[in-house]
Design a protein around this motif. Structure first.
Motif, PDB file in Angstrom:
ATOM      1  N   SER A 105       4.852   7.461   0.995  1.00 15.84           N
ATOM      2  CA  SER A 105       5.220   6.376   2.162  1.00 15.84           C
ATOM      3  C   SER A 105       4.789   5.237   1.525  1.00 15.84           C
ATOM      4  O   SER A 105       3.466   4.905   1.067  1.00 15.84           O
ATOM      5  N   VAL A 106       5.239   4.093   1.463  1.00 14.60           N
ATOM      6  CA  VAL A 106       4.919   2.672   0.988  1.00 14.60           C
ATOM      7  C   VAL A 106       5.361   1.550   2.033  1.00 14.60           C
ATOM      8  O   VAL A 106       5.875   1.720   2.860  1.00 14.60           O
ATOM      9  N   ARG A 107       4.180   0.708   2.285  1.00 14.94           N
ATOM     10  CA  ARG A 107       4.170  -0.441   3.337  1.00 14.94           C
ATOM     11  C   ARG A 107       3.963  -1.693   2.601  1.00 14.94           C
ATOM     12  O   ARG A 107       2.885  -1.777   1.835  1.00 14.94           O
ATOM     13  N   PHE A 108       4.609  -2.428   2.949  1.00 17.26           N
ATOM     14  CA  PHE A 108       4.728  -4.100   2.466  1.00 17.26           C
ATOM     15  C   PHE A 108       4.365  -4.773   3.792  1.00 17.26           C
ATOM     16  O   PHE A 108       4.795  -4.566   4.862  1.00 17.26           O
ATOM     17  N   GLU A 109       3.135  -5.731   3.395  1.00 12.78           N
ATOM     18  CA  GLU A 109       2.658  -6.486   4.562  1.00 12.78           C
ATOM     19  C   GLU A 109       2.643  -7.917   4.130  1.00 12.78           C
ATOM     20  O   GLU A 109       2.265  -8.163   2.961  1.00 12.78           O
ATOM     21  N   ARG A 110       3.099  -8.937   4.755  1.00 12.36           N
ATOM     22  CA  ARG A 110       3.089 -10.307   4.802  1.00 12.36           C
ATOM     23  C   ARG A 110       2.812 -11.062   5.928  1.00 12.36           C
ATOM     24  O   ARG A 110       3.676 -11.251   6.754  1.00 12.36           O
ATOM     25  N   GLY A 111       1.382 -11.542   6.165  1.00 12.07           N
ATOM     26  CA  GLY A 111       1.209 -12.023   7.607  1.00 12.07           C
ATOM     27  C   GLY A 111       1.500 -11.104   8.437  1.00 12.07           C
ATOM     28  O   GLY A 111       1.010  -9.955   8.496  1.00 12.07           O
ATOM     29  N   GLU A 112       2.462 -11.498   9.417  1.00 12.73           N
ATOM     30  CA  GLU A 112       2.784 -10.651  10.652  1.00 12.73           C
ATOM     31  C   GLU A 112       4.106  -9.824   9.964  1.00 12.73           C
ATOM     32  O   GLU A 112       4.541  -9.047  10.798  1.00 12.73           O
ATOM     33  N   ASP A 113       4.587 -10.089   8.905  1.00 10.68           N
ATOM     34  CA  ASP A 113       5.830  -9.250   8.352  1.00 10.68           C
ATOM     35  C   ASP A 113       5.404  -7.776   7.820  1.00 10.68           C
ATOM     36  O   ASP A 113       4.509  -7.664   7.103  1.00 10.68           O
ATOM     37  N   VAL A 114       6.136  -6.618   8.237  1.00 11.69           N
ATOM     38  CA  VAL A 114       6.004  -5.488   8.027  1.00 11.69           C
ATOM     39  C   VAL A 114       7.370  -4.785   7.574  1.00 11.69           C
ATOM     40  O   VAL A 114       8.245  -4.845   8.209  1.00 11.69           O
ATOM     41  N   THR A 131       0.917  -1.168   0.016  1.00 14.22           N
ATOM     42  CA  THR A 131      -0.089  -0.038  -0.103  1.00 14.22           C
ATOM     43  C   THR A 131       1.048   1.297  -0.115  1.00 14.22           C
ATOM     44  O   THR A 131       2.262   1.020   0.504  1.00 14.22           O
ATOM     45  N   HIS A 132       0.298   2.472  -0.535  1.00 13.96           N
ATOM     46  CA  HIS A 132       0.989   3.639  -0.374  1.00 13.96           C
ATOM     47  C   HIS A 132       0.287   4.763  -0.233  1.00 13.96           C
ATOM     48  O   HIS A 132      -0.960   4.895  -0.426  1.00 13.96           O
ATOM     49  N   SER A 133       0.792   5.853  -0.049  1.00 17.59           N
ATOM     50  CA  SER A 133      -0.130   6.717   0.528  1.00 17.59           C
ATOM     51  C   SER A 133       0.011   7.841  -0.703  1.00 17.59           C
ATOM     52  O   SER A 133       0.319   7.374  -1.737  1.00 17.59           O
ATOM     53  N   GLY A 134      -0.697   8.813  -0.630  1.00 17.82           N
ATOM     54  CA  GLY A 134      -0.888  10.082  -1.732  1.00 17.82           C
ATOM     55  C   GLY A 134       0.564  10.719  -1.644  1.00 17.82           C
ATOM     56  O   GLY A 134       1.586  10.526  -1.048  1.00 17.82           O
ATOM     57  N   ILE A 135       0.733  11.849  -2.368  1.00 18.86           N
ATOM     58  CA  ILE A 135       1.949  12.704  -2.366  1.00 18.86           C
ATOM     59  C   ILE A 135       1.987  13.337  -0.936  1.00 18.86           C
ATOM     60  O   ILE A 135       1.060  14.144  -0.802  1.00 18.86           O
ATOM     61  N   LEU A 136       3.158  13.249  -0.205  1.00 26.05           N
ATOM     62  CA  LEU A 136       3.153  13.978   0.999  1.00 26.05           C
ATOM     63  C   LEU A 136       4.387  15.075   0.934  1.00 26.05           C
ATOM     64  O   LEU A 136       5.259  14.755   0.045  1.00 26.05           O
ATOM     65  N   VAL A 137       4.245  16.115   1.503  1.00 32.08           N
ATOM     66  CA  VAL A 137       5.153  17.137   1.385  1.00 32.08           C
ATOM     67  C   VAL A 137       5.911  17.289   2.861  1.00 32.08           C
ATOM     68  O   VAL A 137       5.315  17.262   3.747  1.00 32.08           O
TER      69      VAL A 137
END
Length: 80
Positions: free
Chosen positions: A24-33, A10-16
């Motif tokens: 900002s980007v987030r990867f999730e796999r089960g309990e792994d983040v 998942t990712h955010s919109g444009i942040l300044v």
């Protein structure tokens, strides 16, 4: 691939921040983040991914940087 092995990004919109645009980007796999920021393409938060996997995530971000920024811009346009 079972559900616990699926990876979601998942990712955010444009942040300044400090006058610089980033996503900002987030990867999730089960309990792994793992959390990262573009345009740096560096994982800044890791819970559960191996060093090799983190390297793969960073390579992925480098290869998809422009595409993710475009999608983040679409999100930002919806919110404003």
């Amino acid at each position: 691939m079972n559900r616990a092995e699926e990876m979601k990004m998942t990712h955010s919109g444009i942040l300044v921040k400090k006058g610089r645009r980033h996503v900002s980007v987030r990867f999730e796999r089960g309990e792994d983040v793992a959390g990262a920021s573009l345009p740096e393409c560096k994982v800044t938060e890791n819970r559960g991914f191996s060093e090799e996997e983190v390297g793969g995530l960073e390579n992925y971000l480098e290869s998809k940087n422009d595409e993710i920024f475009l999608k983040a811009k679409e999100i930002s346009n919806i919110r404003h």
